[in-house]
Write a protein that holds these residues in place. Structure first.
Motif, short mmCIF file in Angstrom:
data_model
loop_
_atom_site.label_atom_id
_atom_site.label_comp_id
_atom_site.label_asym_id
_atom_site.label_seq_id
_atom_site.Cartn_x
_atom_site.Cartn_y
_atom_site.Cartn_z
N GLN A 37 8.13 -16.15 -20.69
CA GLN A 37 9.38 -16.82 -20.28
C GLN A 37 10.57 -16.58 -21.33
N GLN A 38 10.22 -16.47 -22.66
CA GLN A 38 11.11 -16.47 -23.58
C GLN A 38 11.66 -14.92 -23.42
N ARG A 39 10.66 -13.87 -23.13
CA ARG A 39 11.20 -12.38 -23.08
C ARG A 39 11.94 -12.48 -21.77
N GLY A 71 12.86 -28.65 -17.06
CA GLY A 71 14.33 -28.14 -16.77
C GLY A 71 14.48 -26.83 -17.47
N TYR A 72 13.93 -26.43 -18.36
CA TYR A 72 14.13 -25.01 -18.91
C TYR A 72 13.47 -23.98 -17.84
N GLN A 73 12.38 -24.10 -17.44
CA GLN A 73 11.78 -23.43 -16.46
C GLN A 73 12.47 -23.45 -15.22
N ALA A 74 12.96 -24.35 -14.56
CA ALA A 74 13.95 -24.25 -13.38
C ALA A 74 15.24 -23.53 -13.83
N LEU A 76 15.79 -21.35 -15.86
CA LEU A 76 15.47 -19.76 -16.18
C LEU A 76 15.06 -19.22 -15.04
N GLN A 77 14.46 -19.95 -13.99
CA GLN A 77 14.04 -18.99 -12.85
C GLN A 77 15.18 -18.86 -11.89
N ARG A 78 16.00 -19.99 -11.85
CA ARG A 78 17.24 -19.84 -11.08
C ARG A 78 18.43 -18.66 -11.52
N ALA A 79 18.33 -18.54 -13.12
CA ALA A 79 19.18 -17.66 -13.61
C ALA A 79 18.59 -16.08 -13.17
#
Length: 497
Positions: A37-39, A71-74, A76-79
């Motif tokens: 996810q960070q990558r 919230g971070y995962q959501a 990130l995936q939206r982006a």
């Protein structure tokens, strides 16, 4: 949006839309590691290497991963979803007066790509794959990186223009060292140091620069050359950003024989099944009378065409010439008409006081008879359109030797019209070079319908990829600058099913 989120594992079963027709239901979703996810986040922050603005996609900060993992995962995936959409379908959907830009998004449905993104243990790799999909992207990205590096380094060294042209052999302790530094920054063959003489080696480098910039490669550094030398490095960044986005989901070329005119590069190609049958230089509209972009069909050819002079050409171009020498204009076949009591009558140009003619209320109609001096030459290729644009021969053959060929009032002048004629009339009974020459020699205006109408696209592509090299031509009409403004003002779109 519901389906997209479901494919990304961000919506529960009760909230997800049913799979759209033709999109397979996703299998078990991969669970990217925190490192993956960070990558992905790092890759999205590097969207500028693809010509996109990373800030437009709401990429979350790394600190949010610890404070609010869900919230971070959501976010990130939206982006990732929005970036993937723009990388595949283009950031700009359409622009006014740009029919040359046509996207075929149906050929790149988002469903399978969203499924790949959702299932990938390394989602950044899916972004990389989408980013490199259009042909020529790798070379354009390298050129964009180099252009950004030049901007970061402070741009190009400035060259003082002065009040006169810098001539070969001149000694100039101010401009010559500055010119040497500027050319050395873009040409590895130029030594960065030397004396104050504009010597042969530096002149040769200047000629290479002028040719690349579509200027007269004579080595003389005048107003236009100084302007090109001092063009901000940011201009190339804009052109390359536009080039990357315009290639995304680009509509396919016709499979039939067709004509492509790249107005920015001032080149014409006749292409059939990906094979170039003919290529030639063309003259296009000057910046004040830009050639419009269009998609039309070439339907017929006219031999020995007369020229009905448009009003703007008559008052801006021909009126000064009539004022200087009306007899010379008559000798070149120009005739003057006016309306008297509703009837069009011809007027002797020698009886008109041209000095008193008001160009804002030009009262005459100008026509040029067919002949060797006619502005349309001896052959006109008709492609019906609302802009009165056509392709034609020209008596001004010397202009094709210039790399900068934006001289016309909008129409396309052809370097080798007879070779284009061969392809246009191929299959027409009785038409060959001998018959064409007889018709031309007759001096009579004659029209012939093409046996098959050919698609013609007038397009504006300043960045052309040849092999692994990118050739940039100046943004003479400012269309790339307008395109980038649209890229940066367009709101990020939600991926469609």
């Amino acid at each position: 949006m519901g389906l997209a989120l479901a494919l990304l594992g961000l919506a529960g079963p009760a909230l997800a839309d049913p799979p759209a027709a033709g999109i397979p239901a996703p299998g078990p979703l991969a669970r990217p590691t925190a490192e993956a996810q960070q990558r992905l986040a790092e890759r999205l922050r590097r969207l500028e290497e693809d010509g996109l603005d990373p800030h437009a996609y709401g990429v979350p900060e790394d600190a949010q991963a610890l404070a609010d993992p869900a919230g971070y995962q959501a976010a990130l995936q939206r982006a990732a979803l929005l970036a993937l959409t723009d990388l595949l379908h283009g950031r700009v959907t359409s622009l006014p007066n740009r029919p040359d830009i046509r996207r075929d998004t149906a050929a790149l449905p988002m469903g399978p790509w969203l499924a790949r993104l959702a299932a990938a243990p390394e989602p950044a790799a899916v972004i990389d794959r989408a980013a490199l999909l259009p042909p020529g992207t790798a070379a354009l990205k390298r050129a964009l990186a180099a252009a950004r590096a030049r901007v970061a380094a402070g741009g190009w060294p400035a060259v003082p223009a002065g009040s006169d042209t810098l001539e070969p052999g001149a000694v100039d302790p101010v401009r010559v060292p500055a010119l040497r530094a500027r050319l050395a920054a873009s040409d590895p063959l130029v030594p960065p140091t030397g004396d104050d003489t504009y010597d042969e080696a530096l002149v040769a480098a200047m000629k290479r620069f002028q040719e690349a910039e579509a200027l007269e490669p004579d080595g003389r550094v005048g107003r236009l050359s100084f302007a090109a030398l001092n063009r901000p490095a940011e201009v190339a960044v804009r052109q390359l950003r536009a080039a990357l986005d315009q290639r995304r989901a680009a509509g396919p070329a016709p499979t039939e024989r067709h004509i492509e005119v790249n107005v920015a590069h001032q080149r014409l190609q006749v292409i059939e099944r990906d094979r170039v049958l003919l290529e030639m230089a063309v003259i296009v509209g000057k910046s004040a009378r830009a050639t419009p972009m269009m998609r039309v069909r070439l339907t017929s050819v006219q031999f020995n065409p007369p020229w009905g002079v448009p009003e703007r050409n008559a008052r801006e171009d021909l009126l000064p010439r009539f004022r200087r020498d009306p007899r010379a204009m008559m000798e070149k076949g120009f005739r003057v008409f006016s309306y008297v009591e509703g009837q069009r009558v011809e007027i002797d140009p020698m009886t008109i006081d041209w000095q008193t003619v008001n160009p804002q209320r030009f009262p005459y109609i100008i026509r040029q008879d067919a002949g060797d001096t006619n502005a349309l030459g001896r052959i006109k290729f008709v492609m019906p359109n609302t802009e009165a644009i056509y392709m034609h021969d020209t008596p001004d053959r010397h202009l094709f030797r210039r790399p900068d060929r934006a001289f016309s009032s909008g129409c396309i002048r052809l370097e080798r019209p007879l070779e284009l004629l061969d392809l246009v009339l191929e299959g027409a009974a009785g038409w060959n070079r001998g018959q064409v020459q007889r018709v031309l020699d007759s001096r009579q205006t004659t029209a012939v319908t093409a046996p098959r109408s050919l698609p013609v696209r007038l397009h504006y592509t300043t960045a052309v990829v040849e092999g692994n090299e990118v050739r940039l031509r100046p943004d003479i009409y400012g269309l790339d600058a307008a395109y980038v403004r649209a890229m940066d003002s367009t709101r990020a779109r939600v991926a469609q099913r």
